[in-house]
Motif scaffolding. Sequence first.
Motif, mmCIF file in Angstrom:
data_model
loop_
_atom_site.group_PDB
_atom_site.id
_atom_site.type_symbol
_atom_site.label_atom_id
_atom_site.label_comp_id
_atom_site.label_asym_id
_atom_site.label_seq_id
_atom_site.Cartn_x
_atom_site.Cartn_y
_atom_site.Cartn_z
ATOM 1 N N GLY A 84 8.151 13.529 -27.744
ATOM 2 C CA GLY A 84 7.510 13.387 -26.432
ATOM 3 C C GLY A 84 8.467 13.528 -25.261
ATOM 4 N N GLY A 85 9.700 13.076 -25.464
ATOM 5 C CA GLY A 85 10.661 13.115 -24.361
ATOM 6 C C GLY A 85 11.335 14.466 -24.189
ATOM 7 N N ILE A 86 11.029 15.412 -25.087
ATOM 8 C CA ILE A 86 11.728 16.700 -25.059
ATOM 9 C C ILE A 86 11.303 17.529 -23.839
ATOM 10 C CG2 ILE A 86 12.108 18.817 -26.458
ATOM 11 C CD1 ILE A 86 13.520 16.452 -27.558
ATOM 12 N N ALA A 87 10.443 16.946 -22.998
ATOM 13 C CA ALA A 87 9.969 17.673 -21.806
ATOM 14 C C ALA A 87 11.044 17.855 -20.744
ATOM 15 C CB ALA A 87 8.811 16.892 -21.187
ATOM 16 N N TYR A 88 12.188 17.185 -20.917
ATOM 17 C CA TYR A 88 13.149 17.182 -19.812
ATOM 18 C C TYR A 88 13.615 18.587 -19.400
ATOM 19 C CZ TYR A 88 16.599 17.574 -23.571
ATOM 20 O OH TYR A 88 17.322 17.987 -24.668
ATOM 21 N N LEU A 89 14.012 18.712 -18.137
ATOM 22 C CA LEU A 89 14.383 20.024 -17.596
ATOM 23 C C LEU A 89 15.891 20.236 -17.543
ATOM 24 C CD1 LEU A 89 11.825 20.286 -14.643
ATOM 25 C CD2 LEU A 89 11.612 21.156 -16.954
ATOM 26 N N ALA A 90 16.680 19.267 -17.986
ATOM 27 C CA ALA A 90 18.142 19.442 -17.921
ATOM 28 C C ALA A 90 18.561 20.699 -18.674
ATOM 29 C CB ALA A 90 18.841 18.221 -18.506
ATOM 30 N N ALA A 97 2.866 5.294 -22.371
ATOM 31 C CA ALA A 97 2.446 5.894 -23.632
ATOM 32 C C ALA A 97 1.334 6.886 -23.326
ATOM 33 C CB ALA A 97 1.944 4.812 -24.570
ATOM 34 N N LYS A 98 0.394 6.461 -22.459
ATOM 35 C CA LYS A 98 -0.710 7.355 -22.093
ATOM 36 C C LYS A 98 -0.159 8.553 -21.318
ATOM 37 C CE LYS A 98 -4.274 3.761 -21.953
ATOM 38 N NZ LYS A 98 -3.532 2.482 -21.948
ATOM 39 N N LEU A 99 0.781 8.285 -20.396
ATOM 40 C CA LEU A 99 1.376 9.366 -19.604
ATOM 41 C C LEU A 99 1.997 10.420 -20.518
ATOM 42 C CD1 LEU A 99 2.784 9.820 -16.436
ATOM 43 C CD2 LEU A 99 4.749 9.506 -17.894
ATOM 44 N N GLN A 100 2.765 9.965 -21.532
ATOM 45 C CA GLN A 100 3.425 10.919 -22.437
ATOM 46 C C GLN A 100 2.379 11.787 -23.121
ATOM 47 O OE1 GLN A 100 6.557 11.451 -22.555
ATOM 48 N NE2 GLN A 100 7.800 9.630 -22.845
ATOM 49 N N VAL A 101 1.280 11.171 -23.544
ATOM 50 C CA VAL A 101 0.291 11.910 -24.324
ATOM 51 C C VAL A 101 -0.457 12.950 -23.487
ATOM 52 C CG1 VAL A 101 -1.804 11.695 -25.678
ATOM 53 C CG2 VAL A 101 0.035 10.049 -25.964
ATOM 54 N N TRP A 102 -0.993 12.510 -22.319
ATOM 55 C CA TRP A 102 -1.797 13.508 -21.597
ATOM 56 C C TRP A 102 -0.957 14.476 -20.797
ATOM 57 C CZ3 TRP A 102 -1.446 13.767 -16.377
ATOM 58 C CH2 TRP A 102 -1.222 12.594 -15.635
ATOM 59 N N THR A 103 0.297 14.122 -20.522
ATOM 60 C CA THR A 103 1.113 15.077 -19.765
ATOM 61 C C THR A 103 1.683 16.177 -20.646
ATOM 62 O OG1 THR A 103 3.007 13.613 -20.013
ATOM 63 C CG2 THR A 103 1.815 13.523 -17.915
ATOM 64 N N TRP A 146 2.048 19.869 -19.398
ATOM 65 C CA TRP A 146 3.423 20.331 -19.232
ATOM 66 C C TRP A 146 3.619 21.678 -19.935
ATOM 67 C CZ3 TRP A 146 7.187 20.879 -23.081
ATOM 68 C CH2 TRP A 146 8.497 21.027 -22.622
ATOM 69 N N LEU A 147 3.109 21.777 -21.172
ATOM 70 C CA LEU A 147 3.267 23.021 -21.942
ATOM 71 C C LEU A 147 2.601 24.193 -21.236
ATOM 72 C CD1 LEU A 147 2.786 21.781 -25.607
ATOM 73 C CD2 LEU A 147 4.767 23.040 -24.707
ATOM 74 N N VAL A 148 1.376 23.965 -20.736
ATOM 75 C CA VAL A 148 0.644 25.034 -20.048
ATOM 76 C C VAL A 148 1.407 25.453 -18.787
ATOM 77 C CG1 VAL A 148 -1.474 25.527 -18.749
ATOM 78 C CG2 VAL A 148 -1.606 24.389 -20.973
ATOM 79 N N MET A 149 1.868 24.444 -18.009
ATOM 80 C CA MET A 149 2.557 24.760 -16.750
ATOM 81 C C MET A 149 3.881 25.468 -16.974
ATOM 82 S SD MET A 149 1.877 21.333 -14.498
ATOM 83 C CE MET A 149 2.577 21.919 -12.981
ATOM 84 N N MET A 150 4.467 25.273 -18.143
ATOM 85 C CA MET A 150 5.780 25.850 -18.381
ATOM 86 C C MET A 150 5.706 27.170 -19.145
ATOM 87 S SD MET A 150 8.968 23.915 -20.006
ATOM 88 C CE MET A 150 9.188 22.690 -18.787
ATOM 89 N N VAL A 151 4.864 27.212 -20.171
ATOM 90 C CA VAL A 151 4.869 28.370 -21.080
ATOM 91 C C VAL A 151 4.113 29.566 -20.499
ATOM 92 C CG1 VAL A 151 4.197 29.172 -23.375
ATOM 93 C CG2 VAL A 151 5.135 26.868 -23.083
ATOM 94 N N LEU A 152 2.926 29.316 -19.941
ATOM 95 C CA LEU A 152 2.107 30.448 -19.466
ATOM 96 C C LEU A 152 2.795 31.258 -18.364
ATOM 97 C CD1 LEU A 152 -1.571 29.134 -19.628
ATOM 98 C CD2 LEU A 152 -0.413 30.757 -21.131
ATOM 99 N N PRO A 153 3.306 30.590 -17.306
ATOM 100 C CA PRO A 153 3.957 31.377 -16.245
ATOM 101 C C PRO A 153 5.141 32.191 -16.771
ATOM 102 C CG PRO A 153 3.716 29.087 -15.595
ATOM 103 C CD PRO A 153 3.302 29.156 -17.012
ATOM 104 N N PHE A 154 5.891 31.596 -17.709
ATOM 105 C CA PHE A 154 7.051 32.310 -18.251
ATOM 106 C C PHE A 154 6.592 33.563 -19.005
ATOM 107 C CE2 PHE A 154 10.098 33.011 -21.767
ATOM 108 C CZ PHE A 154 11.184 33.412 -20.988
ATOM 109 N N ALA A 155 5.532 33.398 -19.809
ATOM 110 C CA ALA A 155 4.991 34.550 -20.553
ATOM 111 C C ALA A 155 4.522 35.624 -19.569
ATOM 112 C CB ALA A 155 3.830 34.088 -21.431
ATOM 113 N N TYR A 156 3.883 35.184 -18.490
ATOM 114 C CA TYR A 156 3.387 36.121 -17.472
ATOM 115 C C TYR A 156 4.553 36.895 -16.857
ATOM 116 C CZ TYR A 156 1.395 37.863 -13.105
ATOM 117 O OH TYR A 156 1.012 38.682 -12.072
#
Length: 582
Positions: A72-78, A195-201, A205-215
Amino acid sequence: MTDDSGHHHHNLHDLEQVAEGVGEIENAEHSIIATGAQAAMARETLEDYTLRFAPRSYRKWGPGVVAISALGGIAYLADFAIGANIGIANGTGNALIGIGFFAIVIVLTGYPLAYYAARYNIDLDLITRGSGFGYYGSVLTNVIFASFTFIFFALEGSIMAQGLELGLHIPLWLGYLTSSVLIIPLVIYGMNTLAKLQVWTTPLWLVMMVLPFAYLVISHPSAIGDFFAFSGVDTATGEPLNQGVSFAGSMLAAGVCLSLIAQIAEQIDYLRFMPPRTPENSRKWWVATLTAGPGWVFFGAVKQIVGLFLAVYLIGISIDNAGIANQPVHQFVEIYQDFLPHWLALTLAVILVVISQIKINVTNAYSGSLAWTNSFTRVTKTYPGRLVFLVFNVAIAIVLMEADMFSFLNNLLNFYANCGIAWIVAVASDIAINKYLLGISPKEPEFRRGMLYSINPVGFVSVIVAAGASILVYFHVFGDTIQPYSPLVALVLALVLPPILAVATKGKYYLRRTDDGIDLPMYDDHGNPTDTRLTCCVTGIDFERPDMIASAVPGPNGEKQYISSLALSCDKTGEHVLPEQK
């Protein structure tokens, strides 16, 4: 993904709350605790299961649920900033080889550590104690881990402050303060919310990060060629560097990435909650352990490569971007702008940065406060509560940010990597070589006071020599030619010294005692820590067998008494500590 009782559990912090619930029931059963000190002790014990052996009574989650929480924590941008930094400094070729080298080292060292955590349900500090460091020896590595948490807290907080500056025009110094102080109440109170934040974000997060990059890749195919041809830029002058691919360049890049080697300790904070491994769940158990343990590096390496790709793309648009191309918020604004109006692009980029950074910094603040508390309790034999150290850890991070750490990030991470590599590789070397190949180090981990010597030279000396030598190399003490190879120096020394020292000392500093004075078996038929319970003579609370040891003080009628590892850590007089076995 549900456990037997049908509840979703997605986060370590859920696990703690269950722990506290169980604790309250236990407290009701054991109203024998009379004195205030003992009552405090009992309360701390329950909060503090996070610091010690994770009892089977809490570990009700399936392997898959534990793995998802751990990732869950692997979302970091560092990683985006790190990938961009090493590419800008060393060119794409060197950066890619460096990232590859980093991934291999992480997988090879992470595997034995993750296995031990999941199999024996103990965190990395407890594993370190019994793998060549001794009871007090691992305080040194705990400080290395605590530094990891505040350096990365500061790095993630800086990235969030850059987002706040760009989106809301909040000055950086205020952004640094806000992004740090904001985390404190979340770590104290908001575990459930988080815990809820980790789950629904995570999906968002994946959509906001992966789709634009693919585009971006599909709409600008030329960006791929530019990426591979990129050979570095001097950020001060904007001049291209033309860095050819070289071993030295790759190692400089790998050194920065390897500062993330201690991330395995944060993964292990979750992996300890794996269910017992049985013939029925064996396959799922292994998949979860490997994915959530060393497997985190797969996501990390991909993010570093993407971060570099975006930086090259930004520099390609305009050389004026060289100064900000390593800032994730600018990278994302640029991608979003490709297909959205500027105001919306900016809003989305800021939301992405803030969500990602809160997700990881909660873990950093939390793990750091535990590492400090753990060391402090062992050395002073008093338990101050982890709130003190939560504030302490965040304060150090604020100082680093205000000192504009982001500008000398490569140097700081390269320096830190030498310490991190020395620790993680020395423990992995002790497990793989001394425990399994040579059979000198005891296979079952031991962490209890009285069972271990205060300091075991095998790991302790290895870390000091490996980190010390590699730091000297990094600061050009042995000349400029060998300087880029400081992470290799740390790696090689930490790998070969533990077996050499174990053979030289004939392994005699591993165990002070082999018998813990309890006649019940420690492991069940499948080799999992058993869940038989014993009562602690100090707190009057029942603990599971692996967390208990016989007390040197007999009961009122001369009968044998047992004491929990936490109560024993806080035993100032040492009267309960068993004598050394001759």
